[in-house]
Write a protein that holds these residues in place. Structure first.
Motif, PDB file in Angstrom:
ATOM      1  N   ALA A   3       1.662  -5.462 -10.856  1.00  0.00           N
ATOM      2  CA  ALA A   3       3.016  -4.979 -10.584  1.00  0.00           C
ATOM      3  C   ALA A   3       3.969  -6.144 -10.820  1.00  0.00           C
ATOM      4  CB  ALA A   3       3.137  -4.479  -9.146  1.00  0.00           C
ATOM      5  N   HIS A  60      -1.463   2.133  -8.447  1.00  0.00           N
ATOM      6  CA  HIS A  60      -0.697   3.115  -7.681  1.00  0.00           C
ATOM      7  C   HIS A  60      -0.608   2.713  -6.206  1.00  0.00           C
ATOM      8  CE1 HIS A  60       0.970   6.900  -6.376  1.00  0.00           C
ATOM      9  NE2 HIS A  60       0.011   6.982  -5.476  1.00  0.00           N
ATOM     10  N   THR A  63       1.811  -0.393  -5.972  1.00  0.00           N
ATOM     11  CA  THR A  63       3.235  -0.081  -6.165  1.00  0.00           C
ATOM     12  C   THR A  63       3.767   0.782  -5.025  1.00  0.00           C
ATOM     13  OG1 THR A  63       2.678   1.763  -7.652  1.00  0.00           O
ATOM     14  CG2 THR A  63       3.201  -0.349  -8.671  1.00  0.00           C
ATOM     15  N   SER A  64       2.938   1.654  -4.475  1.00  0.00           N
ATOM     16  CA  SER A  64       3.357   2.451  -3.317  1.00  0.00           C
ATOM     17  C   SER A  64       3.594   1.570  -2.098  1.00  0.00           C
ATOM     18  CB  SER A  64       2.306   3.520  -2.991  1.00  0.00           C
ATOM     19  OG  SER A  64       2.199   4.441  -4.037  1.00  0.00           O
ATOM     20  N   ARG A  72      11.196  -2.987  -5.856  1.00  0.00           N
ATOM     21  CA  ARG A  72      11.270  -2.140  -7.029  1.00  0.00           C
ATOM     22  C   ARG A  72      10.319  -2.713  -8.069  1.00  0.00           C
ATOM     23  NH1 ARG A  72      17.215  -1.092  -8.759  1.00  0.00           N
ATOM     24  NH2 ARG A  72      16.255   0.776  -9.617  1.00  0.00           N
ATOM     25  N   THR A  73       9.517  -1.852  -8.656  1.00  0.00           N
ATOM     26  CA  THR A  73       8.570  -2.298  -9.670  1.00  0.00           C
ATOM     27  C   THR A  73       8.951  -1.703 -11.022  1.00  0.00           C
ATOM     28  OG1 THR A  73       7.061  -0.489  -9.123  1.00  0.00           O
ATOM     29  CG2 THR A  73       6.668  -2.604  -8.025  1.00  0.00           C
ATOM     30  N   TYR A  78       2.025   1.909 -16.715  1.00  0.00           N
ATOM     31  CA  TYR A  78       1.230   0.705 -16.557  1.00  0.00           C
ATOM     32  C   TYR A  78       0.428   0.404 -17.823  1.00  0.00           C
ATOM     33  CZ  TYR A  78      -2.219  -2.554 -14.812  1.00  0.00           C
ATOM     34  OH  TYR A  78      -3.017  -3.646 -14.647  1.00  0.00           O
TER      35      TYR A  78
END
Length: 84
Positions: A3, A60, A63-64, A72-73, A78
């Motif tokens: 990320a 996932h 980033t969550s 913010r990513t 990806y």
């Protein structure tokens, strides 16, 4: 790269580490089978030819966890790689 966050203030590093701790997935192997060059940003990278499902889960989860902490990513899909 799992990320990309850009520059992170030192005061927020504990939040980044906590997000990493929360992003647990089962162990998996990652075969680095490609070395390529992104001409648009002049970066050489290595990575898998196909993204393992477990790696997608890890990205996932990370980033969550980062989003829950206000980070913010990258909004683009990806692309698994190691920047060389």
């Amino acid at each position: 790269t799992l990320a990309f966050l850009g520059s992170v203030p030192q005061a927020r590093l504990a939040d980044v580490c906590a997000a990493g701790d929360d992003a647990a997935v089962p162990r998996f192997e990652l075969e680095i089978s490609a070395v390529e060059y992104w001409r648009h940003n002049r970066i050489v990278w290595a990575g898998p030819r196909q993204c393992p499902r477990e790696l997608e889960w890890l990205v996932h989860a990370l980033t969550s966890a980062l989003a829950l902490r206000g980070f913010r990513t990258e909004p683009r899909p990806y692309a698994p790689h190691v920047t060389l």
